[in-house]
Design a protein around this motif. Structure first.
Motif, PDB file in Angstrom:
ATOM      1  N   ARG A   3      16.679  22.078  -2.121  1.00 14.81           N
ATOM      2  CA  ARG A   3      16.982  23.368  -1.489  1.00 14.81           C
ATOM      3  C   ARG A   3      17.912  24.227  -2.339  1.00 14.81           C
ATOM      4  NH1 ARG A   3      16.194  23.555   4.207  1.00 14.81           N
ATOM      5  NH2 ARG A   3      14.213  22.469   4.543  1.00 14.81           N
ATOM      6  N   LEU A   4      18.765  23.601  -3.137  1.00 13.76           N
ATOM      7  CA  LEU A   4      19.757  24.336  -3.914  1.00 13.76           C
ATOM      8  C   LEU A   4      19.295  24.693  -5.315  1.00 13.76           C
ATOM      9  CD1 LEU A   4      22.998  22.361  -2.993  1.00 13.76           C
ATOM     10  CD2 LEU A   4      22.038  24.390  -1.874  1.00 13.76           C
ATOM     11  N   GLN A   5      18.265  24.036  -5.792  1.00 12.43           N
ATOM     12  CA  GLN A   5      17.820  24.234  -7.168  1.00 12.43           C
ATOM     13  C   GLN A   5      17.509  25.697  -7.452  1.00 12.43           C
ATOM     14  OE1 GLN A   5      14.607  21.518  -7.980  1.00 12.43           O
ATOM     15  NE2 GLN A   5      15.612  20.779  -9.793  1.00 12.43           N
ATOM     16  N   GLY A   6      18.067  26.208  -8.552  1.00 12.82           N
ATOM     17  CA  GLY A   6      17.769  27.549  -9.013  1.00 12.82           C
ATOM     18  C   GLY A   6      18.469  28.670  -8.271  1.00 12.82           C
ATOM     19  N   ARG A   7      19.433  28.355  -7.430  1.00 13.46           N
ATOM     20  CA  ARG A   7      20.135  29.411  -6.696  1.00 13.46           C
ATOM     21  C   ARG A   7      21.629  29.146  -6.625  1.00 13.46           C
ATOM     22  NH1 ARG A   7      18.854  28.092  -0.341  1.00 13.46           N
ATOM     23  NH2 ARG A   7      20.727  29.277   0.006  1.00 13.46           N
ATOM     24  N   GLU A   8      22.378  30.201  -6.431  1.00  9.55           N
ATOM     25  CA  GLU A   8      23.817  30.081  -6.206  1.00  9.55           C
ATOM     26  C   GLU A   8      24.028  29.606  -4.778  1.00  9.55           C
ATOM     27  OE1 GLU A   8      26.734  31.831  -7.917  1.00  9.55           O
ATOM     28  OE2 GLU A   8      25.638  32.419  -9.704  1.00  9.55           O
ATOM     29  N   PHE A   9      25.080  28.815  -4.567  1.00  7.31           N
ATOM     30  CA  PHE A   9      25.348  28.306  -3.225  1.00  7.31           C
ATOM     31  C   PHE A   9      26.829  28.040  -3.051  1.00  7.31           C
ATOM     32  CE2 PHE A   9      24.372  24.728  -5.947  1.00  7.31           C
ATOM     33  CZ  PHE A   9      25.401  23.831  -5.670  1.00  7.31           C
ATOM     34  N   THR A  10      27.197  27.828  -1.808  1.00  2.00           N
ATOM     35  CA  THR A  10      28.579  27.503  -1.442  1.00  2.00           C
ATOM     36  C   THR A  10      28.551  26.254  -0.565  1.00  2.00           C
ATOM     37  OG1 THR A  10      28.522  28.784   0.596  1.00  2.00           O
ATOM     38  CG2 THR A  10      29.190  29.960  -1.415  1.00  2.00           C
ATOM     39  N   LEU A  11      29.716  25.811  -0.203  1.00  2.32           N
ATOM     40  CA  LEU A  11      29.827  24.708   0.746  1.00  2.32           C
ATOM     41  C   LEU A  11      29.073  25.057   2.026  1.00  2.32           C
ATOM     42  CD1 LEU A  11      31.051  22.029   1.793  1.00  2.32           C
ATOM     43  CD2 LEU A  11      33.051  23.368   2.481  1.00  2.32           C
ATOM     44  N   GLU A  12      29.200  26.309   2.471  1.00  2.00           N
ATOM     45  CA  GLU A  12      28.532  26.728   3.712  1.00  2.00           C
ATOM     46  C   GLU A  12      27.020  26.603   3.613  1.00  2.00           C
ATOM     47  OE1 GLU A  12      30.211  27.241   6.519  1.00  2.00           O
ATOM     48  OE2 GLU A  12      31.941  26.742   5.278  1.00  2.00           O
ATOM     49  N   THR A  13      26.466  26.837   2.435  1.00  2.00           N
ATOM     50  CA  THR A  13      25.025  26.692   2.226  1.00  2.00           C
ATOM     51  C   THR A  13      24.604  25.253   2.480  1.00  2.00           C
ATOM     52  OG1 THR A  13      25.194  28.359   0.461  1.00  2.00           O
ATOM     53  CG2 THR A  13      23.130  27.115   0.606  1.00  2.00           C
ATOM     54  N   VAL A  14      25.353  24.322   1.942  1.00  2.00           N
ATOM     55  CA  VAL A  14      25.036  22.903   2.094  1.00  2.00           C
ATOM     56  C   VAL A  14      25.202  22.477   3.554  1.00  2.00           C
ATOM     57  CG1 VAL A  14      25.560  20.564   1.318  1.00  2.00           C
ATOM     58  CG2 VAL A  14      25.708  22.467  -0.301  1.00  2.00           C
ATOM     59  N   VAL A  15      26.249  22.942   4.193  1.00  2.00           N
ATOM     60  CA  VAL A  15      26.440  22.654   5.624  1.00  2.00           C
ATOM     61  C   VAL A  15      25.237  23.157   6.407  1.00  2.00           C
ATOM     62  CG1 VAL A  15      27.837  23.173   7.661  1.00  2.00           C
ATOM     63  CG2 VAL A  15      28.959  22.646   5.481  1.00  2.00           C
ATOM     64  N   GLY A  16      24.765  24.352   6.098  1.00  2.00           N
ATOM     65  CA  GLY A  16      23.598  24.916   6.770  1.00  2.00           C
ATOM     66  C   GLY A  16      22.356  24.070   6.606  1.00  2.00           C
ATOM     67  N   VAL A  17      22.119  23.559   5.408  1.00  2.80           N
ATOM     68  CA  VAL A  17      20.963  22.685   5.165  1.00  2.80           C
ATOM     69  C   VAL A  17      21.053  21.445   6.043  1.00  2.80           C
ATOM     70  CG1 VAL A  17      19.806  21.223   3.456  1.00  2.80           C
ATOM     71  CG2 VAL A  17      20.554  23.516   2.816  1.00  2.80           C
ATOM     72  N   LEU A  18      22.228  20.859   6.112  1.00  6.18           N
ATOM     73  CA  LEU A  18      22.397  19.661   6.940  1.00  6.18           C
ATOM     74  C   LEU A  18      22.167  19.966   8.414  1.00  6.18           C
ATOM     75  CD1 LEU A  18      25.487  18.034   5.192  1.00  6.18           C
ATOM     76  CD2 LEU A  18      23.105  17.249   5.121  1.00  6.18           C
ATOM     77  N   LEU A  19      22.721  21.067   8.890  1.00 11.01           N
ATOM     78  CA  LEU A  19      22.575  21.416  10.303  1.00 11.01           C
ATOM     79  C   LEU A  19      21.129  21.753  10.669  1.00 11.01           C
ATOM     80  CD1 LEU A  19      25.798  23.555  10.842  1.00 11.01           C
ATOM     81  CD2 LEU A  19      25.354  21.210  11.647  1.00 11.01           C
ATOM     82  N   GLU A  20      20.398  22.365   9.735  1.00  9.51           N
ATOM     83  CA  GLU A  20      18.994  22.718   9.974  1.00  9.51           C
ATOM     84  C   GLU A  20      18.084  21.493  10.025  1.00  9.51           C
ATOM     85  OE1 GLU A  20      17.788  25.368   6.863  1.00  9.51           O
ATOM     86  OE2 GLU A  20      19.287  26.867   7.414  1.00  9.51           O
ATOM     87  N   ASN A  21      18.453  20.438   9.323  1.00 16.54           N
ATOM     88  CA  ASN A  21      17.546  19.309   9.145  1.00 16.54           C
ATOM     89  C   ASN A  21      17.946  18.030   9.860  1.00 16.54           C
ATOM     90  OD1 ASN A  21      15.401  20.155   7.042  1.00 16.54           O
ATOM     91  ND2 ASN A  21      17.324  21.061   6.363  1.00 16.54           N
ATOM     92  N   TYR A  22      19.175  17.970  10.357  1.00 15.84           N
ATOM     93  CA  TYR A  22      19.649  16.754  10.993  1.00 15.84           C
ATOM     94  C   TYR A  22      20.374  17.082  12.291  1.00 15.84           C
ATOM     95  CZ  TYR A  22      18.609  14.764   6.452  1.00 15.84           C
ATOM     96  OH  TYR A  22      17.970  14.380   5.306  1.00 15.84           O
ATOM     97  N   ASP A  23      20.310  16.173  13.217  1.00 19.61           N
ATOM     98  CA  ASP A  23      21.043  16.305  14.471  1.00 19.61           C
ATOM     99  C   ASP A  23      22.454  15.766  14.230  1.00 19.61           C
ATOM    100  OD1 ASP A  23      21.746  16.667  17.106  1.00 19.61           O
ATOM    101  OD2 ASP A  23      20.801  14.813  17.791  1.00 19.61           O
ATOM    102  N   VAL A  24      23.314  16.652  13.741  1.00 19.13           N
ATOM    103  CA  VAL A  24      24.663  16.262  13.343  1.00 19.13           C
ATOM    104  C   VAL A  24      25.634  17.358  13.773  1.00 19.13           C
ATOM    105  CG1 VAL A  24      24.397  17.251  11.027  1.00 19.13           C
ATOM    106  CG2 VAL A  24      26.060  15.452  11.392  1.00 19.13           C
ATOM    107  N   LYS A  25      26.830  16.971  14.126  1.00 23.37           N
ATOM    108  CA  LYS A  25      27.857  17.947  14.506  1.00 23.37           C
ATOM    109  C   LYS A  25      28.345  18.681  13.257  1.00 23.37           C
ATOM    110  CE  LYS A  25      29.377  15.480  18.564  1.00 23.37           C
ATOM    111  NZ  LYS A  25      30.469  14.867  19.287  1.00 23.37           N
ATOM    112  N   GLU A  26      28.763  19.910  13.456  1.00 21.27           N
ATOM    113  CA  GLU A  26      29.155  20.743  12.318  1.00 21.27           C
ATOM    114  C   GLU A  26      30.316  20.150  11.522  1.00 21.27           C
ATOM    115  OE1 GLU A  26      30.430  25.289  11.165  1.00 21.27           O
ATOM    116  OE2 GLU A  26      29.617  24.890  13.150  1.00 21.27           O
TER     117      GLU A  26
END
Length: 89
Positions: free
Chosen positions: A44-67
Motif C-alpha cells: 500500500r505504501l510503495q511509491g508514495r509519501e506517507f505518515t504514521l497516520e497513513t499506516v494506522v489507516g491501512v491497519l484500521l481499514e483491513n483489520y478489526d483492531v482498536k485505533e
C-alpha cells in the motif's frame, strides 16, 4: 517519508522477503522477512509519501483492531523500517 524505491518485495515459497538489487552476493544477515500484515502495508505504501497516520489507516481499514493498538503497531513497524534503512526521508 517513503519506502526505498530500490528495494523489491519478493515471495519465496510461503515467505516474503525484501531484495536489494545490485548486490553481487546476497548478504543473508540483511534479509528481511515480512508477515502478511507487513506485506499489505508495504504494498500500500510503495511509491508514495506517507505518515504514521497513513499506516494506522491501512491497519484500521483491513483489520478489526482498536485505533490505539493500530497506532502502537504502526509506530513499531515504521521504527523497524527506519532502523534497518528501508525508508527515505
Amino acid at each position: 517519508m517513503k519506502l526505498r524505491t530500490d528495494l523489491i518485495l519478493r515471495r519465496l515459497g510461503r515467505e516474503y522477503i525484501i531484495v536489494e538489487p545490485g548486490q553481487d552476493m546476497v548478504d543473508m544477515s540483511k534479509v528481511f522477512t515480512f508477515n502478511d500484515t507487513a506485506v499489505l502495508i508495504w504494498e500500500r505504501l510503495q511509491g508514495r509519501e506517507f505518515t504514521l497516520e497513513t499506516v494506522v489507516g491501512v491497519l484500521l481499514e483491513n483489520y478489526d483492531v482498536k485505533e490505539d493498538i493500530a497506532r502502537r503497531d504502526a509506530f513499531a513497524l515504521l521504527q523497524t523500517f527506519k532502523e534497518h534503512g528501508l525508508l527515505t526521508e
